[in-house]
Enzyme design. Structure first.
Site, PDB file in Angstrom:
ATOM      1  N   ASN A  98       0.724  -1.212  -0.040  1.00 35.05           N
ATOM      2  CA  ASN A  98       0.184   0.134   0.007  1.00 35.05           C
ATOM      3  C   ASN A  98       1.026   1.237  -0.055  1.00 35.05           C
ATOM      4  OD1 ASN A  98      -1.653   2.083   0.326  1.00 35.05           O
ATOM      5  ND2 ASN A  98      -2.676   1.107   2.217  1.00 35.05           N
TER       6      ASN A  98
ATOM      7  N   ARG B 231      -2.716  -2.045  -3.608  1.00 37.22           N
ATOM      8  CA  ARG B 231      -3.463  -1.396  -3.161  1.00 37.22           C
ATOM      9  C   ARG B 231      -3.805  -0.083  -4.264  1.00 37.22           C
ATOM     10  NH1 ARG B 231      -5.197   3.147   1.023  1.00 37.22           N
ATOM     11  NH2 ARG B 231      -7.169   3.496   0.341  1.00 37.22           N
TER      12      ARG B 231
ATOM     13  N   HIS C 245     -13.106   3.134  -0.037  1.00 31.22           N
ATOM     14  CA  HIS C 245     -13.107   2.160   1.001  1.00 31.22           C
ATOM     15  C   HIS C 245     -13.724   0.899   0.448  1.00 31.22           C
ATOM     16  CE1 HIS C 245     -13.322   5.501   4.207  1.00 31.22           C
ATOM     17  NE2 HIS C 245     -12.195   5.190   4.052  1.00 31.22           N
TER      18      HIS C 245
ATOM     19  N   ARG D 160     -12.492  16.123   7.368  1.00 35.38           N
ATOM     20  CA  ARG D 160     -13.154  16.519   6.043  1.00 35.38           C
ATOM     21  C   ARG D 160     -14.585  16.764   6.475  1.00 35.38           C
ATOM     22  NH1 ARG D 160     -11.594  10.929   3.022  1.00 35.38           N
ATOM     23  NH2 ARG D 160      -9.898  10.602   4.329  1.00 35.38           N
TER      24      ARG D 160
ATOM     25  N   GLU E  32      -8.336  -5.056   4.804  1.00 31.49           N
ATOM     26  CA  GLU E  32      -8.245  -4.795   3.266  1.00 31.49           C
ATOM     27  C   GLU E  32      -7.230  -5.418   2.953  1.00 31.49           C
ATOM     28  OE1 GLU E  32      -8.864  -0.953   4.789  1.00 31.49           O
ATOM     29  OE2 GLU E  32      -9.465  -0.225   3.118  1.00 31.49           O
TER      30      GLU E  32
END
Ligand code: ADP
Length: 400
Positions: A7, A90, A179, A240, A384
């Site tokens: 990743n 990823r 996601h 955010r 993940e």
């Protein structure tokens, strides 16, 4: 079979070496400050943890250092690099082109490059990670797992924005979602855990972490998700804003004499629960401050919970009911009061949780469904890396 999962971020590279027989990581770690002064590698394997300080001018140097750590006699996990059968990467954005993981070839690399402008912070780093591995491990099959592939099944009515249609045709303006690997993993695990028929199963997955998104999944396919054209959309997050009226930006631009990029940076980095509370983006800090009577910290928590709850309600309407609600990621797995808040007052939908179980969940998959609930409520730790490793193992085996 052993799969290395990579990743890569702009100045970091996280990795896990997964033994596919046990599906456990036999080594994991990460390089930080790539391309900067003071770069280092943190590596864990064999019950040992080491920090190696070494210059890493680029991602290739980081991969070389990672591989050296993996085969190190003292703290490594394998004897030689040849034990790595495949590498899974990823990748953030496929631009809606792929709905699943794919073996990396020139065409896939072109798609990655074409979609850089949709994820300018992450995608170039993801590509560098692939190129670095290719250079250091030629001949080893590589797989790309896209963050938004799972959302590629959304119907048109869910992914389109009500803007002039040619913006979709000319500029690919649409909801992509993020996601996806996590939503796919936890929804699949939920079906397995409950012994449900995936083709007759409605689940709402709440991935609540530093970045948060909620997805409506019907019969194994994503129907809708809260993150949008970028990961700025949906519920408010750590820093955010989540969704808001876009006209606010024009109004603020005039008031503050700021450009659109500066305002978007504020929406990304200085908003969310951090912006509202002025305390922290971390939910543990917010809870502490709220307990001490800090109104804005309590407000930030209330706004987050309220927004998540609205998504859960609207998604149940969107997919005609819900069999299971799943909580995952940092907040979803660890914050009992957020979970309780999100499903509170949903009894009319048949949702009841067991407050004791919710307050003291067991490790692994935990069923917090309350008595008389028609809807199962589960906490499922996301993984993940395992999804990437499984896809990589399958595609690499078929490629032989
Ligand atoms: P990322 O999106 O960076 O992968 P995570 O899924 O790891 O984030 O979630 C990180 C967030 O989870 C932290 O910012 C914090 O707010 C929250 N968190 C982690 N542990 C706890 C806890 N024990 N209680 C409440 N919140 C927690």
């Amino acid at each position: 079979m052993k799969v290395l999962v990579i990743n890569a971020g702009s100045s970091s590279l996280k990795y896990q070496l997964i033994d596919m027989q046990t599906e456990k990581a036999i080594a994991k770690g990460g390089c930080e400050r790539i391309g900067l002064e003071g770069s280092f590698l943190k590596h864990k394997a064999n019950g040992k943890e080491v920090t190696i300080t070494s210059p890493m001018p680029d991602h290739k140097a980081a991969i070389e250092l990672t591989l050296a750590a993996l085969v190190n006699e003292e703290y490594g996990a394998i004897k030689s690099m040849s034990e790595i059968d495949a590498v899974g990467h990823r990748i953030v954005h496929s631009g809606g082109v792929y709905d699943r993981s794919v073996l990396i070839n020139e065409e896939v690399m072109n798609v990655c490059a074409e979609n850089i402008e949709f994820a300018p912070l992450h995608q170039p780093a993801n590509i560098m990670g692939v190129n670095a591995c290719k250079a250091v491990m030629p001949g080893v099959p590589m797989v790309a797992t896209f963050d938004n592939a799972f959302h590629a099944t959304m119907p048109e009515k869910a992914y389109m924005f009500a803007l002039p249609y040619e913006y979709y045709e000319n500029y690919k303006i649409r909801r992509y979602g993020f996601h996806g690997t996590s939503h796919r993993f936890v929804s699949g695990e939920a079906a397995k855990y409950l012994g449900a028929d995936v083709n007759n199963f409605k689940v709402i997955t709440c991935h609540l972490g530093n970045g948060s998104s909620i997805a409506a999944i019907k019969n194994g396919k994503c129907f809708d998700t809260s993150m949008s054209f970028t990961p700025l959309g949906g519920v408010p997050m750590g820093t955010r804003s989540g969704d808001m009226d876009p006209a606010i930006l024009e109004y603020l631009a005039a008031k503050l004499n700021l450009g659109i990029s500066e305002l978007i940076t504020i929406c990304n980095k200085k908003s969310g629960v951090m912006g509202v509370s002025g305390v922290s983006s971390d939910f543990r800090d917010l809870a502490n401050a709220a307990n001490e009577g800090n109104h804005r910290a309590q407000l930030a928590l209330d706004m987050f919970i309220y927004s998540c709850k609205k998504y859960v309600g609207s998604y149940a309407a969107a997919i005609g009911g819900v069999d299971c609600i799943v909580f995952t990621a940092g907040i979803g797995e660890h914050d009992a009061s957020v979970r309780a808040g999100v499903v509170s007052e949903l009894e009319y939908m048949g949702v009841v949780i067991d407050e004791q179980k919710n307050a003291n969940p067991t490790d692994g998959i935990c069923d917090i469904t309350g008595e008389g609930s028609k809807v199962k409520v589960l906490i499922i730790p996301t993984n993940e890396e395992l999804v990437i490793a499984r896809d990589t193992a399958e595609l690499a085996a078929n490629a032989k």
